[in-house]
Design a protein around this motif. Sequence first.
Motif, PDB file in Angstrom:
ATOM      1  N   HIS A 182      70.822  27.919  55.118  1.00  0.00           N
ATOM      2  CA  HIS A 182      70.970  28.868  56.146  1.00  0.00           C
ATOM      3  C   HIS A 182      69.977  30.143  55.927  1.00  0.00           C
ATOM      4  CE1 HIS A 182      74.213  30.282  53.593  1.00  0.00           C
ATOM      5  NE2 HIS A 182      74.023  31.657  54.353  1.00  0.00           N
ATOM      6  N   HIS A 183      69.529  30.421  54.835  1.00  0.00           N
ATOM      7  CA  HIS A 183      68.634  31.390  54.529  1.00  0.00           C
ATOM      8  C   HIS A 183      67.067  30.740  54.086  1.00  0.00           C
ATOM      9  CE1 HIS A 183      71.240  34.843  54.886  1.00  0.00           C
ATOM     10  NE2 HIS A 183      72.277  34.375  53.794  1.00  0.00           N
ATOM     11  N   GLY A 184      67.175  29.375  54.390  1.00  0.00           N
ATOM     12  CA  GLY A 184      65.840  28.933  54.153  1.00  0.00           C
ATOM     13  C   GLY A 184      65.052  28.012  55.118  1.00  0.00           C
ATOM     14  N   HIS A 185      65.275  28.876  56.347  1.00  0.00           N
ATOM     15  CA  HIS A 185      64.522  28.312  57.556  1.00  0.00           C
ATOM     16  C   HIS A 185      62.865  28.163  57.454  1.00  0.00           C
ATOM     17  CE1 HIS A 185      68.378  28.674  59.650  1.00  0.00           C
ATOM     18  NE2 HIS A 185      67.961  27.955  60.488  1.00  0.00           N
ATOM     19  N   ASP A 186      62.521  29.093  56.787  1.00  0.00           N
ATOM     20  CA  ASP A 186      61.017  29.326  56.618  1.00  0.00           C
ATOM     21  C   ASP A 186      60.756  28.420  55.273  1.00  0.00           C
ATOM     22  OD1 ASP A 186      60.950  31.446  58.505  1.00  0.00           O
ATOM     23  OD2 ASP A 186      60.948  33.094  57.012  1.00  0.00           O
ATOM     24  N   HIS A 187      61.575  27.511  54.981  1.00  0.00           N
ATOM     25  CA  HIS A 187      61.110  26.728  53.638  1.00  0.00           C
ATOM     26  C   HIS A 187      61.169  25.602  54.173  1.00  0.00           C
ATOM     27  CE1 HIS A 187      63.660  30.069  51.193  1.00  0.00           C
ATOM     28  NE2 HIS A 187      62.287  30.546  51.675  1.00  0.00           N
ATOM     29  N   LEU A 188      61.494  25.147  55.374  1.00  0.00           N
ATOM     30  CA  LEU A 188      61.759  23.741  55.915  1.00  0.00           C
ATOM     31  C   LEU A 188      60.401  22.815  55.591  1.00  0.00           C
ATOM     32  CD1 LEU A 188      63.913  23.743  59.028  1.00  0.00           C
ATOM     33  CD2 LEU A 188      64.388  23.262  56.664  1.00  0.00           C
ATOM     34  N   ASP A 189      59.187  23.361  55.889  1.00  0.00           N
ATOM     35  CA  ASP A 189      58.131  22.624  55.877  1.00  0.00           C
ATOM     36  C   ASP A 189      57.731  22.226  54.520  1.00  0.00           C
ATOM     37  OD1 ASP A 189      57.883  22.577  58.473  1.00  0.00           O
ATOM     38  OD2 ASP A 189      56.378  24.192  58.697  1.00  0.00           O
ATOM     39  N   ARG A 190      58.412  23.022  53.539  1.00  0.00           N
ATOM     40  CA  ARG A 190      57.720  22.534  52.011  1.00  0.00           C
ATOM     41  C   ARG A 190      59.022  22.288  51.238  1.00  0.00           C
ATOM     42  NH1 ARG A 190      57.981  28.354  52.024  1.00  0.00           N
ATOM     43  NH2 ARG A 190      58.822  29.385  50.180  1.00  0.00           N
ATOM     44  N   LEU A 207      75.060  23.669  52.518  1.00  0.00           N
ATOM     45  CA  LEU A 207      74.434  23.085  53.663  1.00  0.00           C
ATOM     46  C   LEU A 207      74.626  23.811  55.031  1.00  0.00           C
ATOM     47  CD1 LEU A 207      75.680  19.230  53.216  1.00  0.00           C
ATOM     48  CD2 LEU A 207      73.726  20.385  52.392  1.00  0.00           C
ATOM     49  N   ASN A 208      73.748  23.296  56.023  1.00  0.00           N
ATOM     50  CA  ASN A 208      73.809  24.210  57.325  1.00  0.00           C
ATOM     51  C   ASN A 208      73.010  23.156  58.227  1.00  0.00           C
ATOM     52  OD1 ASN A 208      74.323  26.321  59.179  1.00  0.00           O
ATOM     53  ND2 ASN A 208      71.934  26.379  59.181  1.00  0.00           N
ATOM     54  N   GLY A 209      73.441  23.210  59.556  1.00  0.00           N
ATOM     55  CA  GLY A 209      72.910  22.557  60.528  1.00  0.00           C
ATOM     56  C   GLY A 209      71.587  23.320  60.585  1.00  0.00           C
ATOM     57  N   MET A 210      70.599  22.483  60.852  1.00  0.00           N
ATOM     58  CA  MET A 210      69.167  22.940  60.458  1.00  0.00           C
ATOM     59  C   MET A 210      68.230  22.771  61.787  1.00  0.00           C
ATOM     60  SD  MET A 210      68.990  25.164  57.908  1.00  0.00           S
ATOM     61  CE  MET A 210      67.501  25.646  57.711  1.00  0.00           C
ATOM     62  N   VAL A 211      67.804  23.688  62.412  1.00  0.00           N
ATOM     63  CA  VAL A 211      66.887  23.631  63.694  1.00  0.00           C
ATOM     64  C   VAL A 211      65.796  24.493  63.024  1.00  0.00           C
ATOM     65  CG1 VAL A 211      66.503  24.187  65.998  1.00  0.00           C
ATOM     66  CG2 VAL A 211      68.906  23.604  65.296  1.00  0.00           C
ATOM     67  N   ALA A 212      64.409  23.890  63.320  1.00  0.00           N
ATOM     68  CA  ALA A 212      63.133  24.514  63.136  1.00  0.00           C
ATOM     69  C   ALA A 212      63.129  25.975  63.561  1.00  0.00           C
ATOM     70  CB  ALA A 212      62.072  23.595  63.356  1.00  0.00           C
ATOM     71  N   GLY A 213      62.866  26.883  62.786  1.00  0.00           N
ATOM     72  CA  GLY A 213      62.637  28.225  63.475  1.00  0.00           C
ATOM     73  C   GLY A 213      64.160  28.820  63.886  1.00  0.00           C
ATOM     74  N   GLY A 214      65.301  28.277  63.436  1.00  0.00           N
ATOM     75  CA  GLY A 214      66.502  28.634  64.113  1.00  0.00           C
ATOM     76  C   GLY A 214      66.885  29.956  63.872  1.00  0.00           C
ATOM     77  N   ASP A 215      66.529  30.513  62.711  1.00  0.00           N
ATOM     78  CA  ASP A 215      67.052  31.878  62.515  1.00  0.00           C
ATOM     79  C   ASP A 215      66.200  32.950  63.530  1.00  0.00           C
ATOM     80  OD1 ASP A 215      64.493  31.285  61.260  1.00  0.00           O
ATOM     81  OD2 ASP A 215      64.524  32.699  59.857  1.00  0.00           O
ATOM     82  N   LYS A 216      65.248  32.601  64.164  1.00  0.00           N
ATOM     83  CA  LYS A 216      64.472  33.276  65.041  1.00  0.00           C
ATOM     84  C   LYS A 216      65.030  33.070  66.447  1.00  0.00           C
ATOM     85  CE  LYS A 216      60.337  33.616  61.992  1.00  0.00           C
ATOM     86  NZ  LYS A 216      61.262  32.805  60.967  1.00  0.00           N
ATOM     87  N   LYS A 217      65.764  32.120  66.463  1.00  0.00           N
ATOM     88  CA  LYS A 217      66.136  31.325  67.998  1.00  0.00           C
ATOM     89  C   LYS A 217      67.690  31.577  68.120  1.00  0.00           C
ATOM     90  CE  LYS A 217      62.556  27.612  67.797  1.00  0.00           C
ATOM     91  NZ  LYS A 217      62.775  26.176  67.936  1.00  0.00           N
ATOM     92  N   GLY A 218      68.352  32.590  67.359  1.00  0.00           N
ATOM     93  CA  GLY A 218      69.932  32.477  67.466  1.00  0.00           C
ATOM     94  C   GLY A 218      70.519  31.443  66.935  1.00  0.00           C
ATOM     95  N   LYS A 219      69.907  30.649  66.248  1.00  0.00           N
ATOM     96  CA  LYS A 219      70.546  29.213  65.565  1.00  0.00           C
ATOM     97  C   LYS A 219      70.422  29.465  64.179  1.00  0.00           C
ATOM     98  CE  LYS A 219      69.835  26.532  69.700  1.00  0.00           C
ATOM     99  NZ  LYS A 219      69.147  25.085  70.449  1.00  0.00           N
TER     100      LYS A 219
END
Length: 288
Positions: A182-190, A207-219
């Motif tokens: 949940h603190h790793g949204h910016d790491h998904l690509d790598r 673990l967390n449900g992960m949506v690309a850019g979710g931390d910037k979309k209220g997710k």
Amino acid sequence: MLLAAVPSARGEPAAKSVYARDNLVAWCIVPFDAKNRTPGQRADMLKQLGFKRYAYDWRAQHLPTFEAEIGELKSRGIALQAVWFPTSLNADAKTILDILKRNDVKTELWITLADRLPASTDQLAKVTAAAEGVRPIALAAAAIGCKVGLYNHGGWGGEPENQLAVVQALKLPNVGIVYNLHHGHDHLDRLKDVLPKLKPHLLAINLNGMVAGGDKKGKKIVVLGQGDADLSILKLIADTGYTGPIGILGHTQDDAEQRLKDNLSGLDWLLPQLEGKPAGEKPVPVTK
């Protein structure tokens, strides 16, 4: 590949799945709980859900009952996997250490890795300063048989490469890394490159449900199974050969029991798919 609890070709039991129930750790369920459970109520809830491990997060009002919490967990056979810990040996830190020592509890202290030179662009200086900030905590932890986990929580100290550099600079056997999706949204690509590097030092993956850019979309915090990257991430974790604890997140102001149930249901829905089985009916979360 996913480690399944099935007999091997030689008739010996194969290694258990990293996602087995007794490898799961309930996390972020103390200040994040609409029901504000007491230590005993929380321990009862964890036992009913089948958790064998628990990581304790807290606010100032909870520390006076921390020792009682330890007793409630012990009486129900639940291990205190970790304790959220200050970034310095302040009064709260000393209280926690004293309680752990008095109760002979060997656990992990999860701390945010601080950027102690925020104005500097000198990476070596930043790593050195961060490591020296962690060292007194690590030595105090080692003195009572505990470990320290550097917890990614955003900023410079939340970058996995910086966590790894600090661990390598410290060279202390009781210091590792806790990786939080949940603190790793910016790491998904790598992430596929990052996780294998972290693996030798990982104490836990939360673990967390992960949506690309979710931390910037209220997710930023999403129920497991409701994210579009969840299946691939679970497969990646299993494929690295990681066998350590897996955290199941609360971290909302819902009823913590309902939130944990939603995440467990999501995990149960994802796991058969890791083995190539068809997806069953997707669970509908009670919490949002």
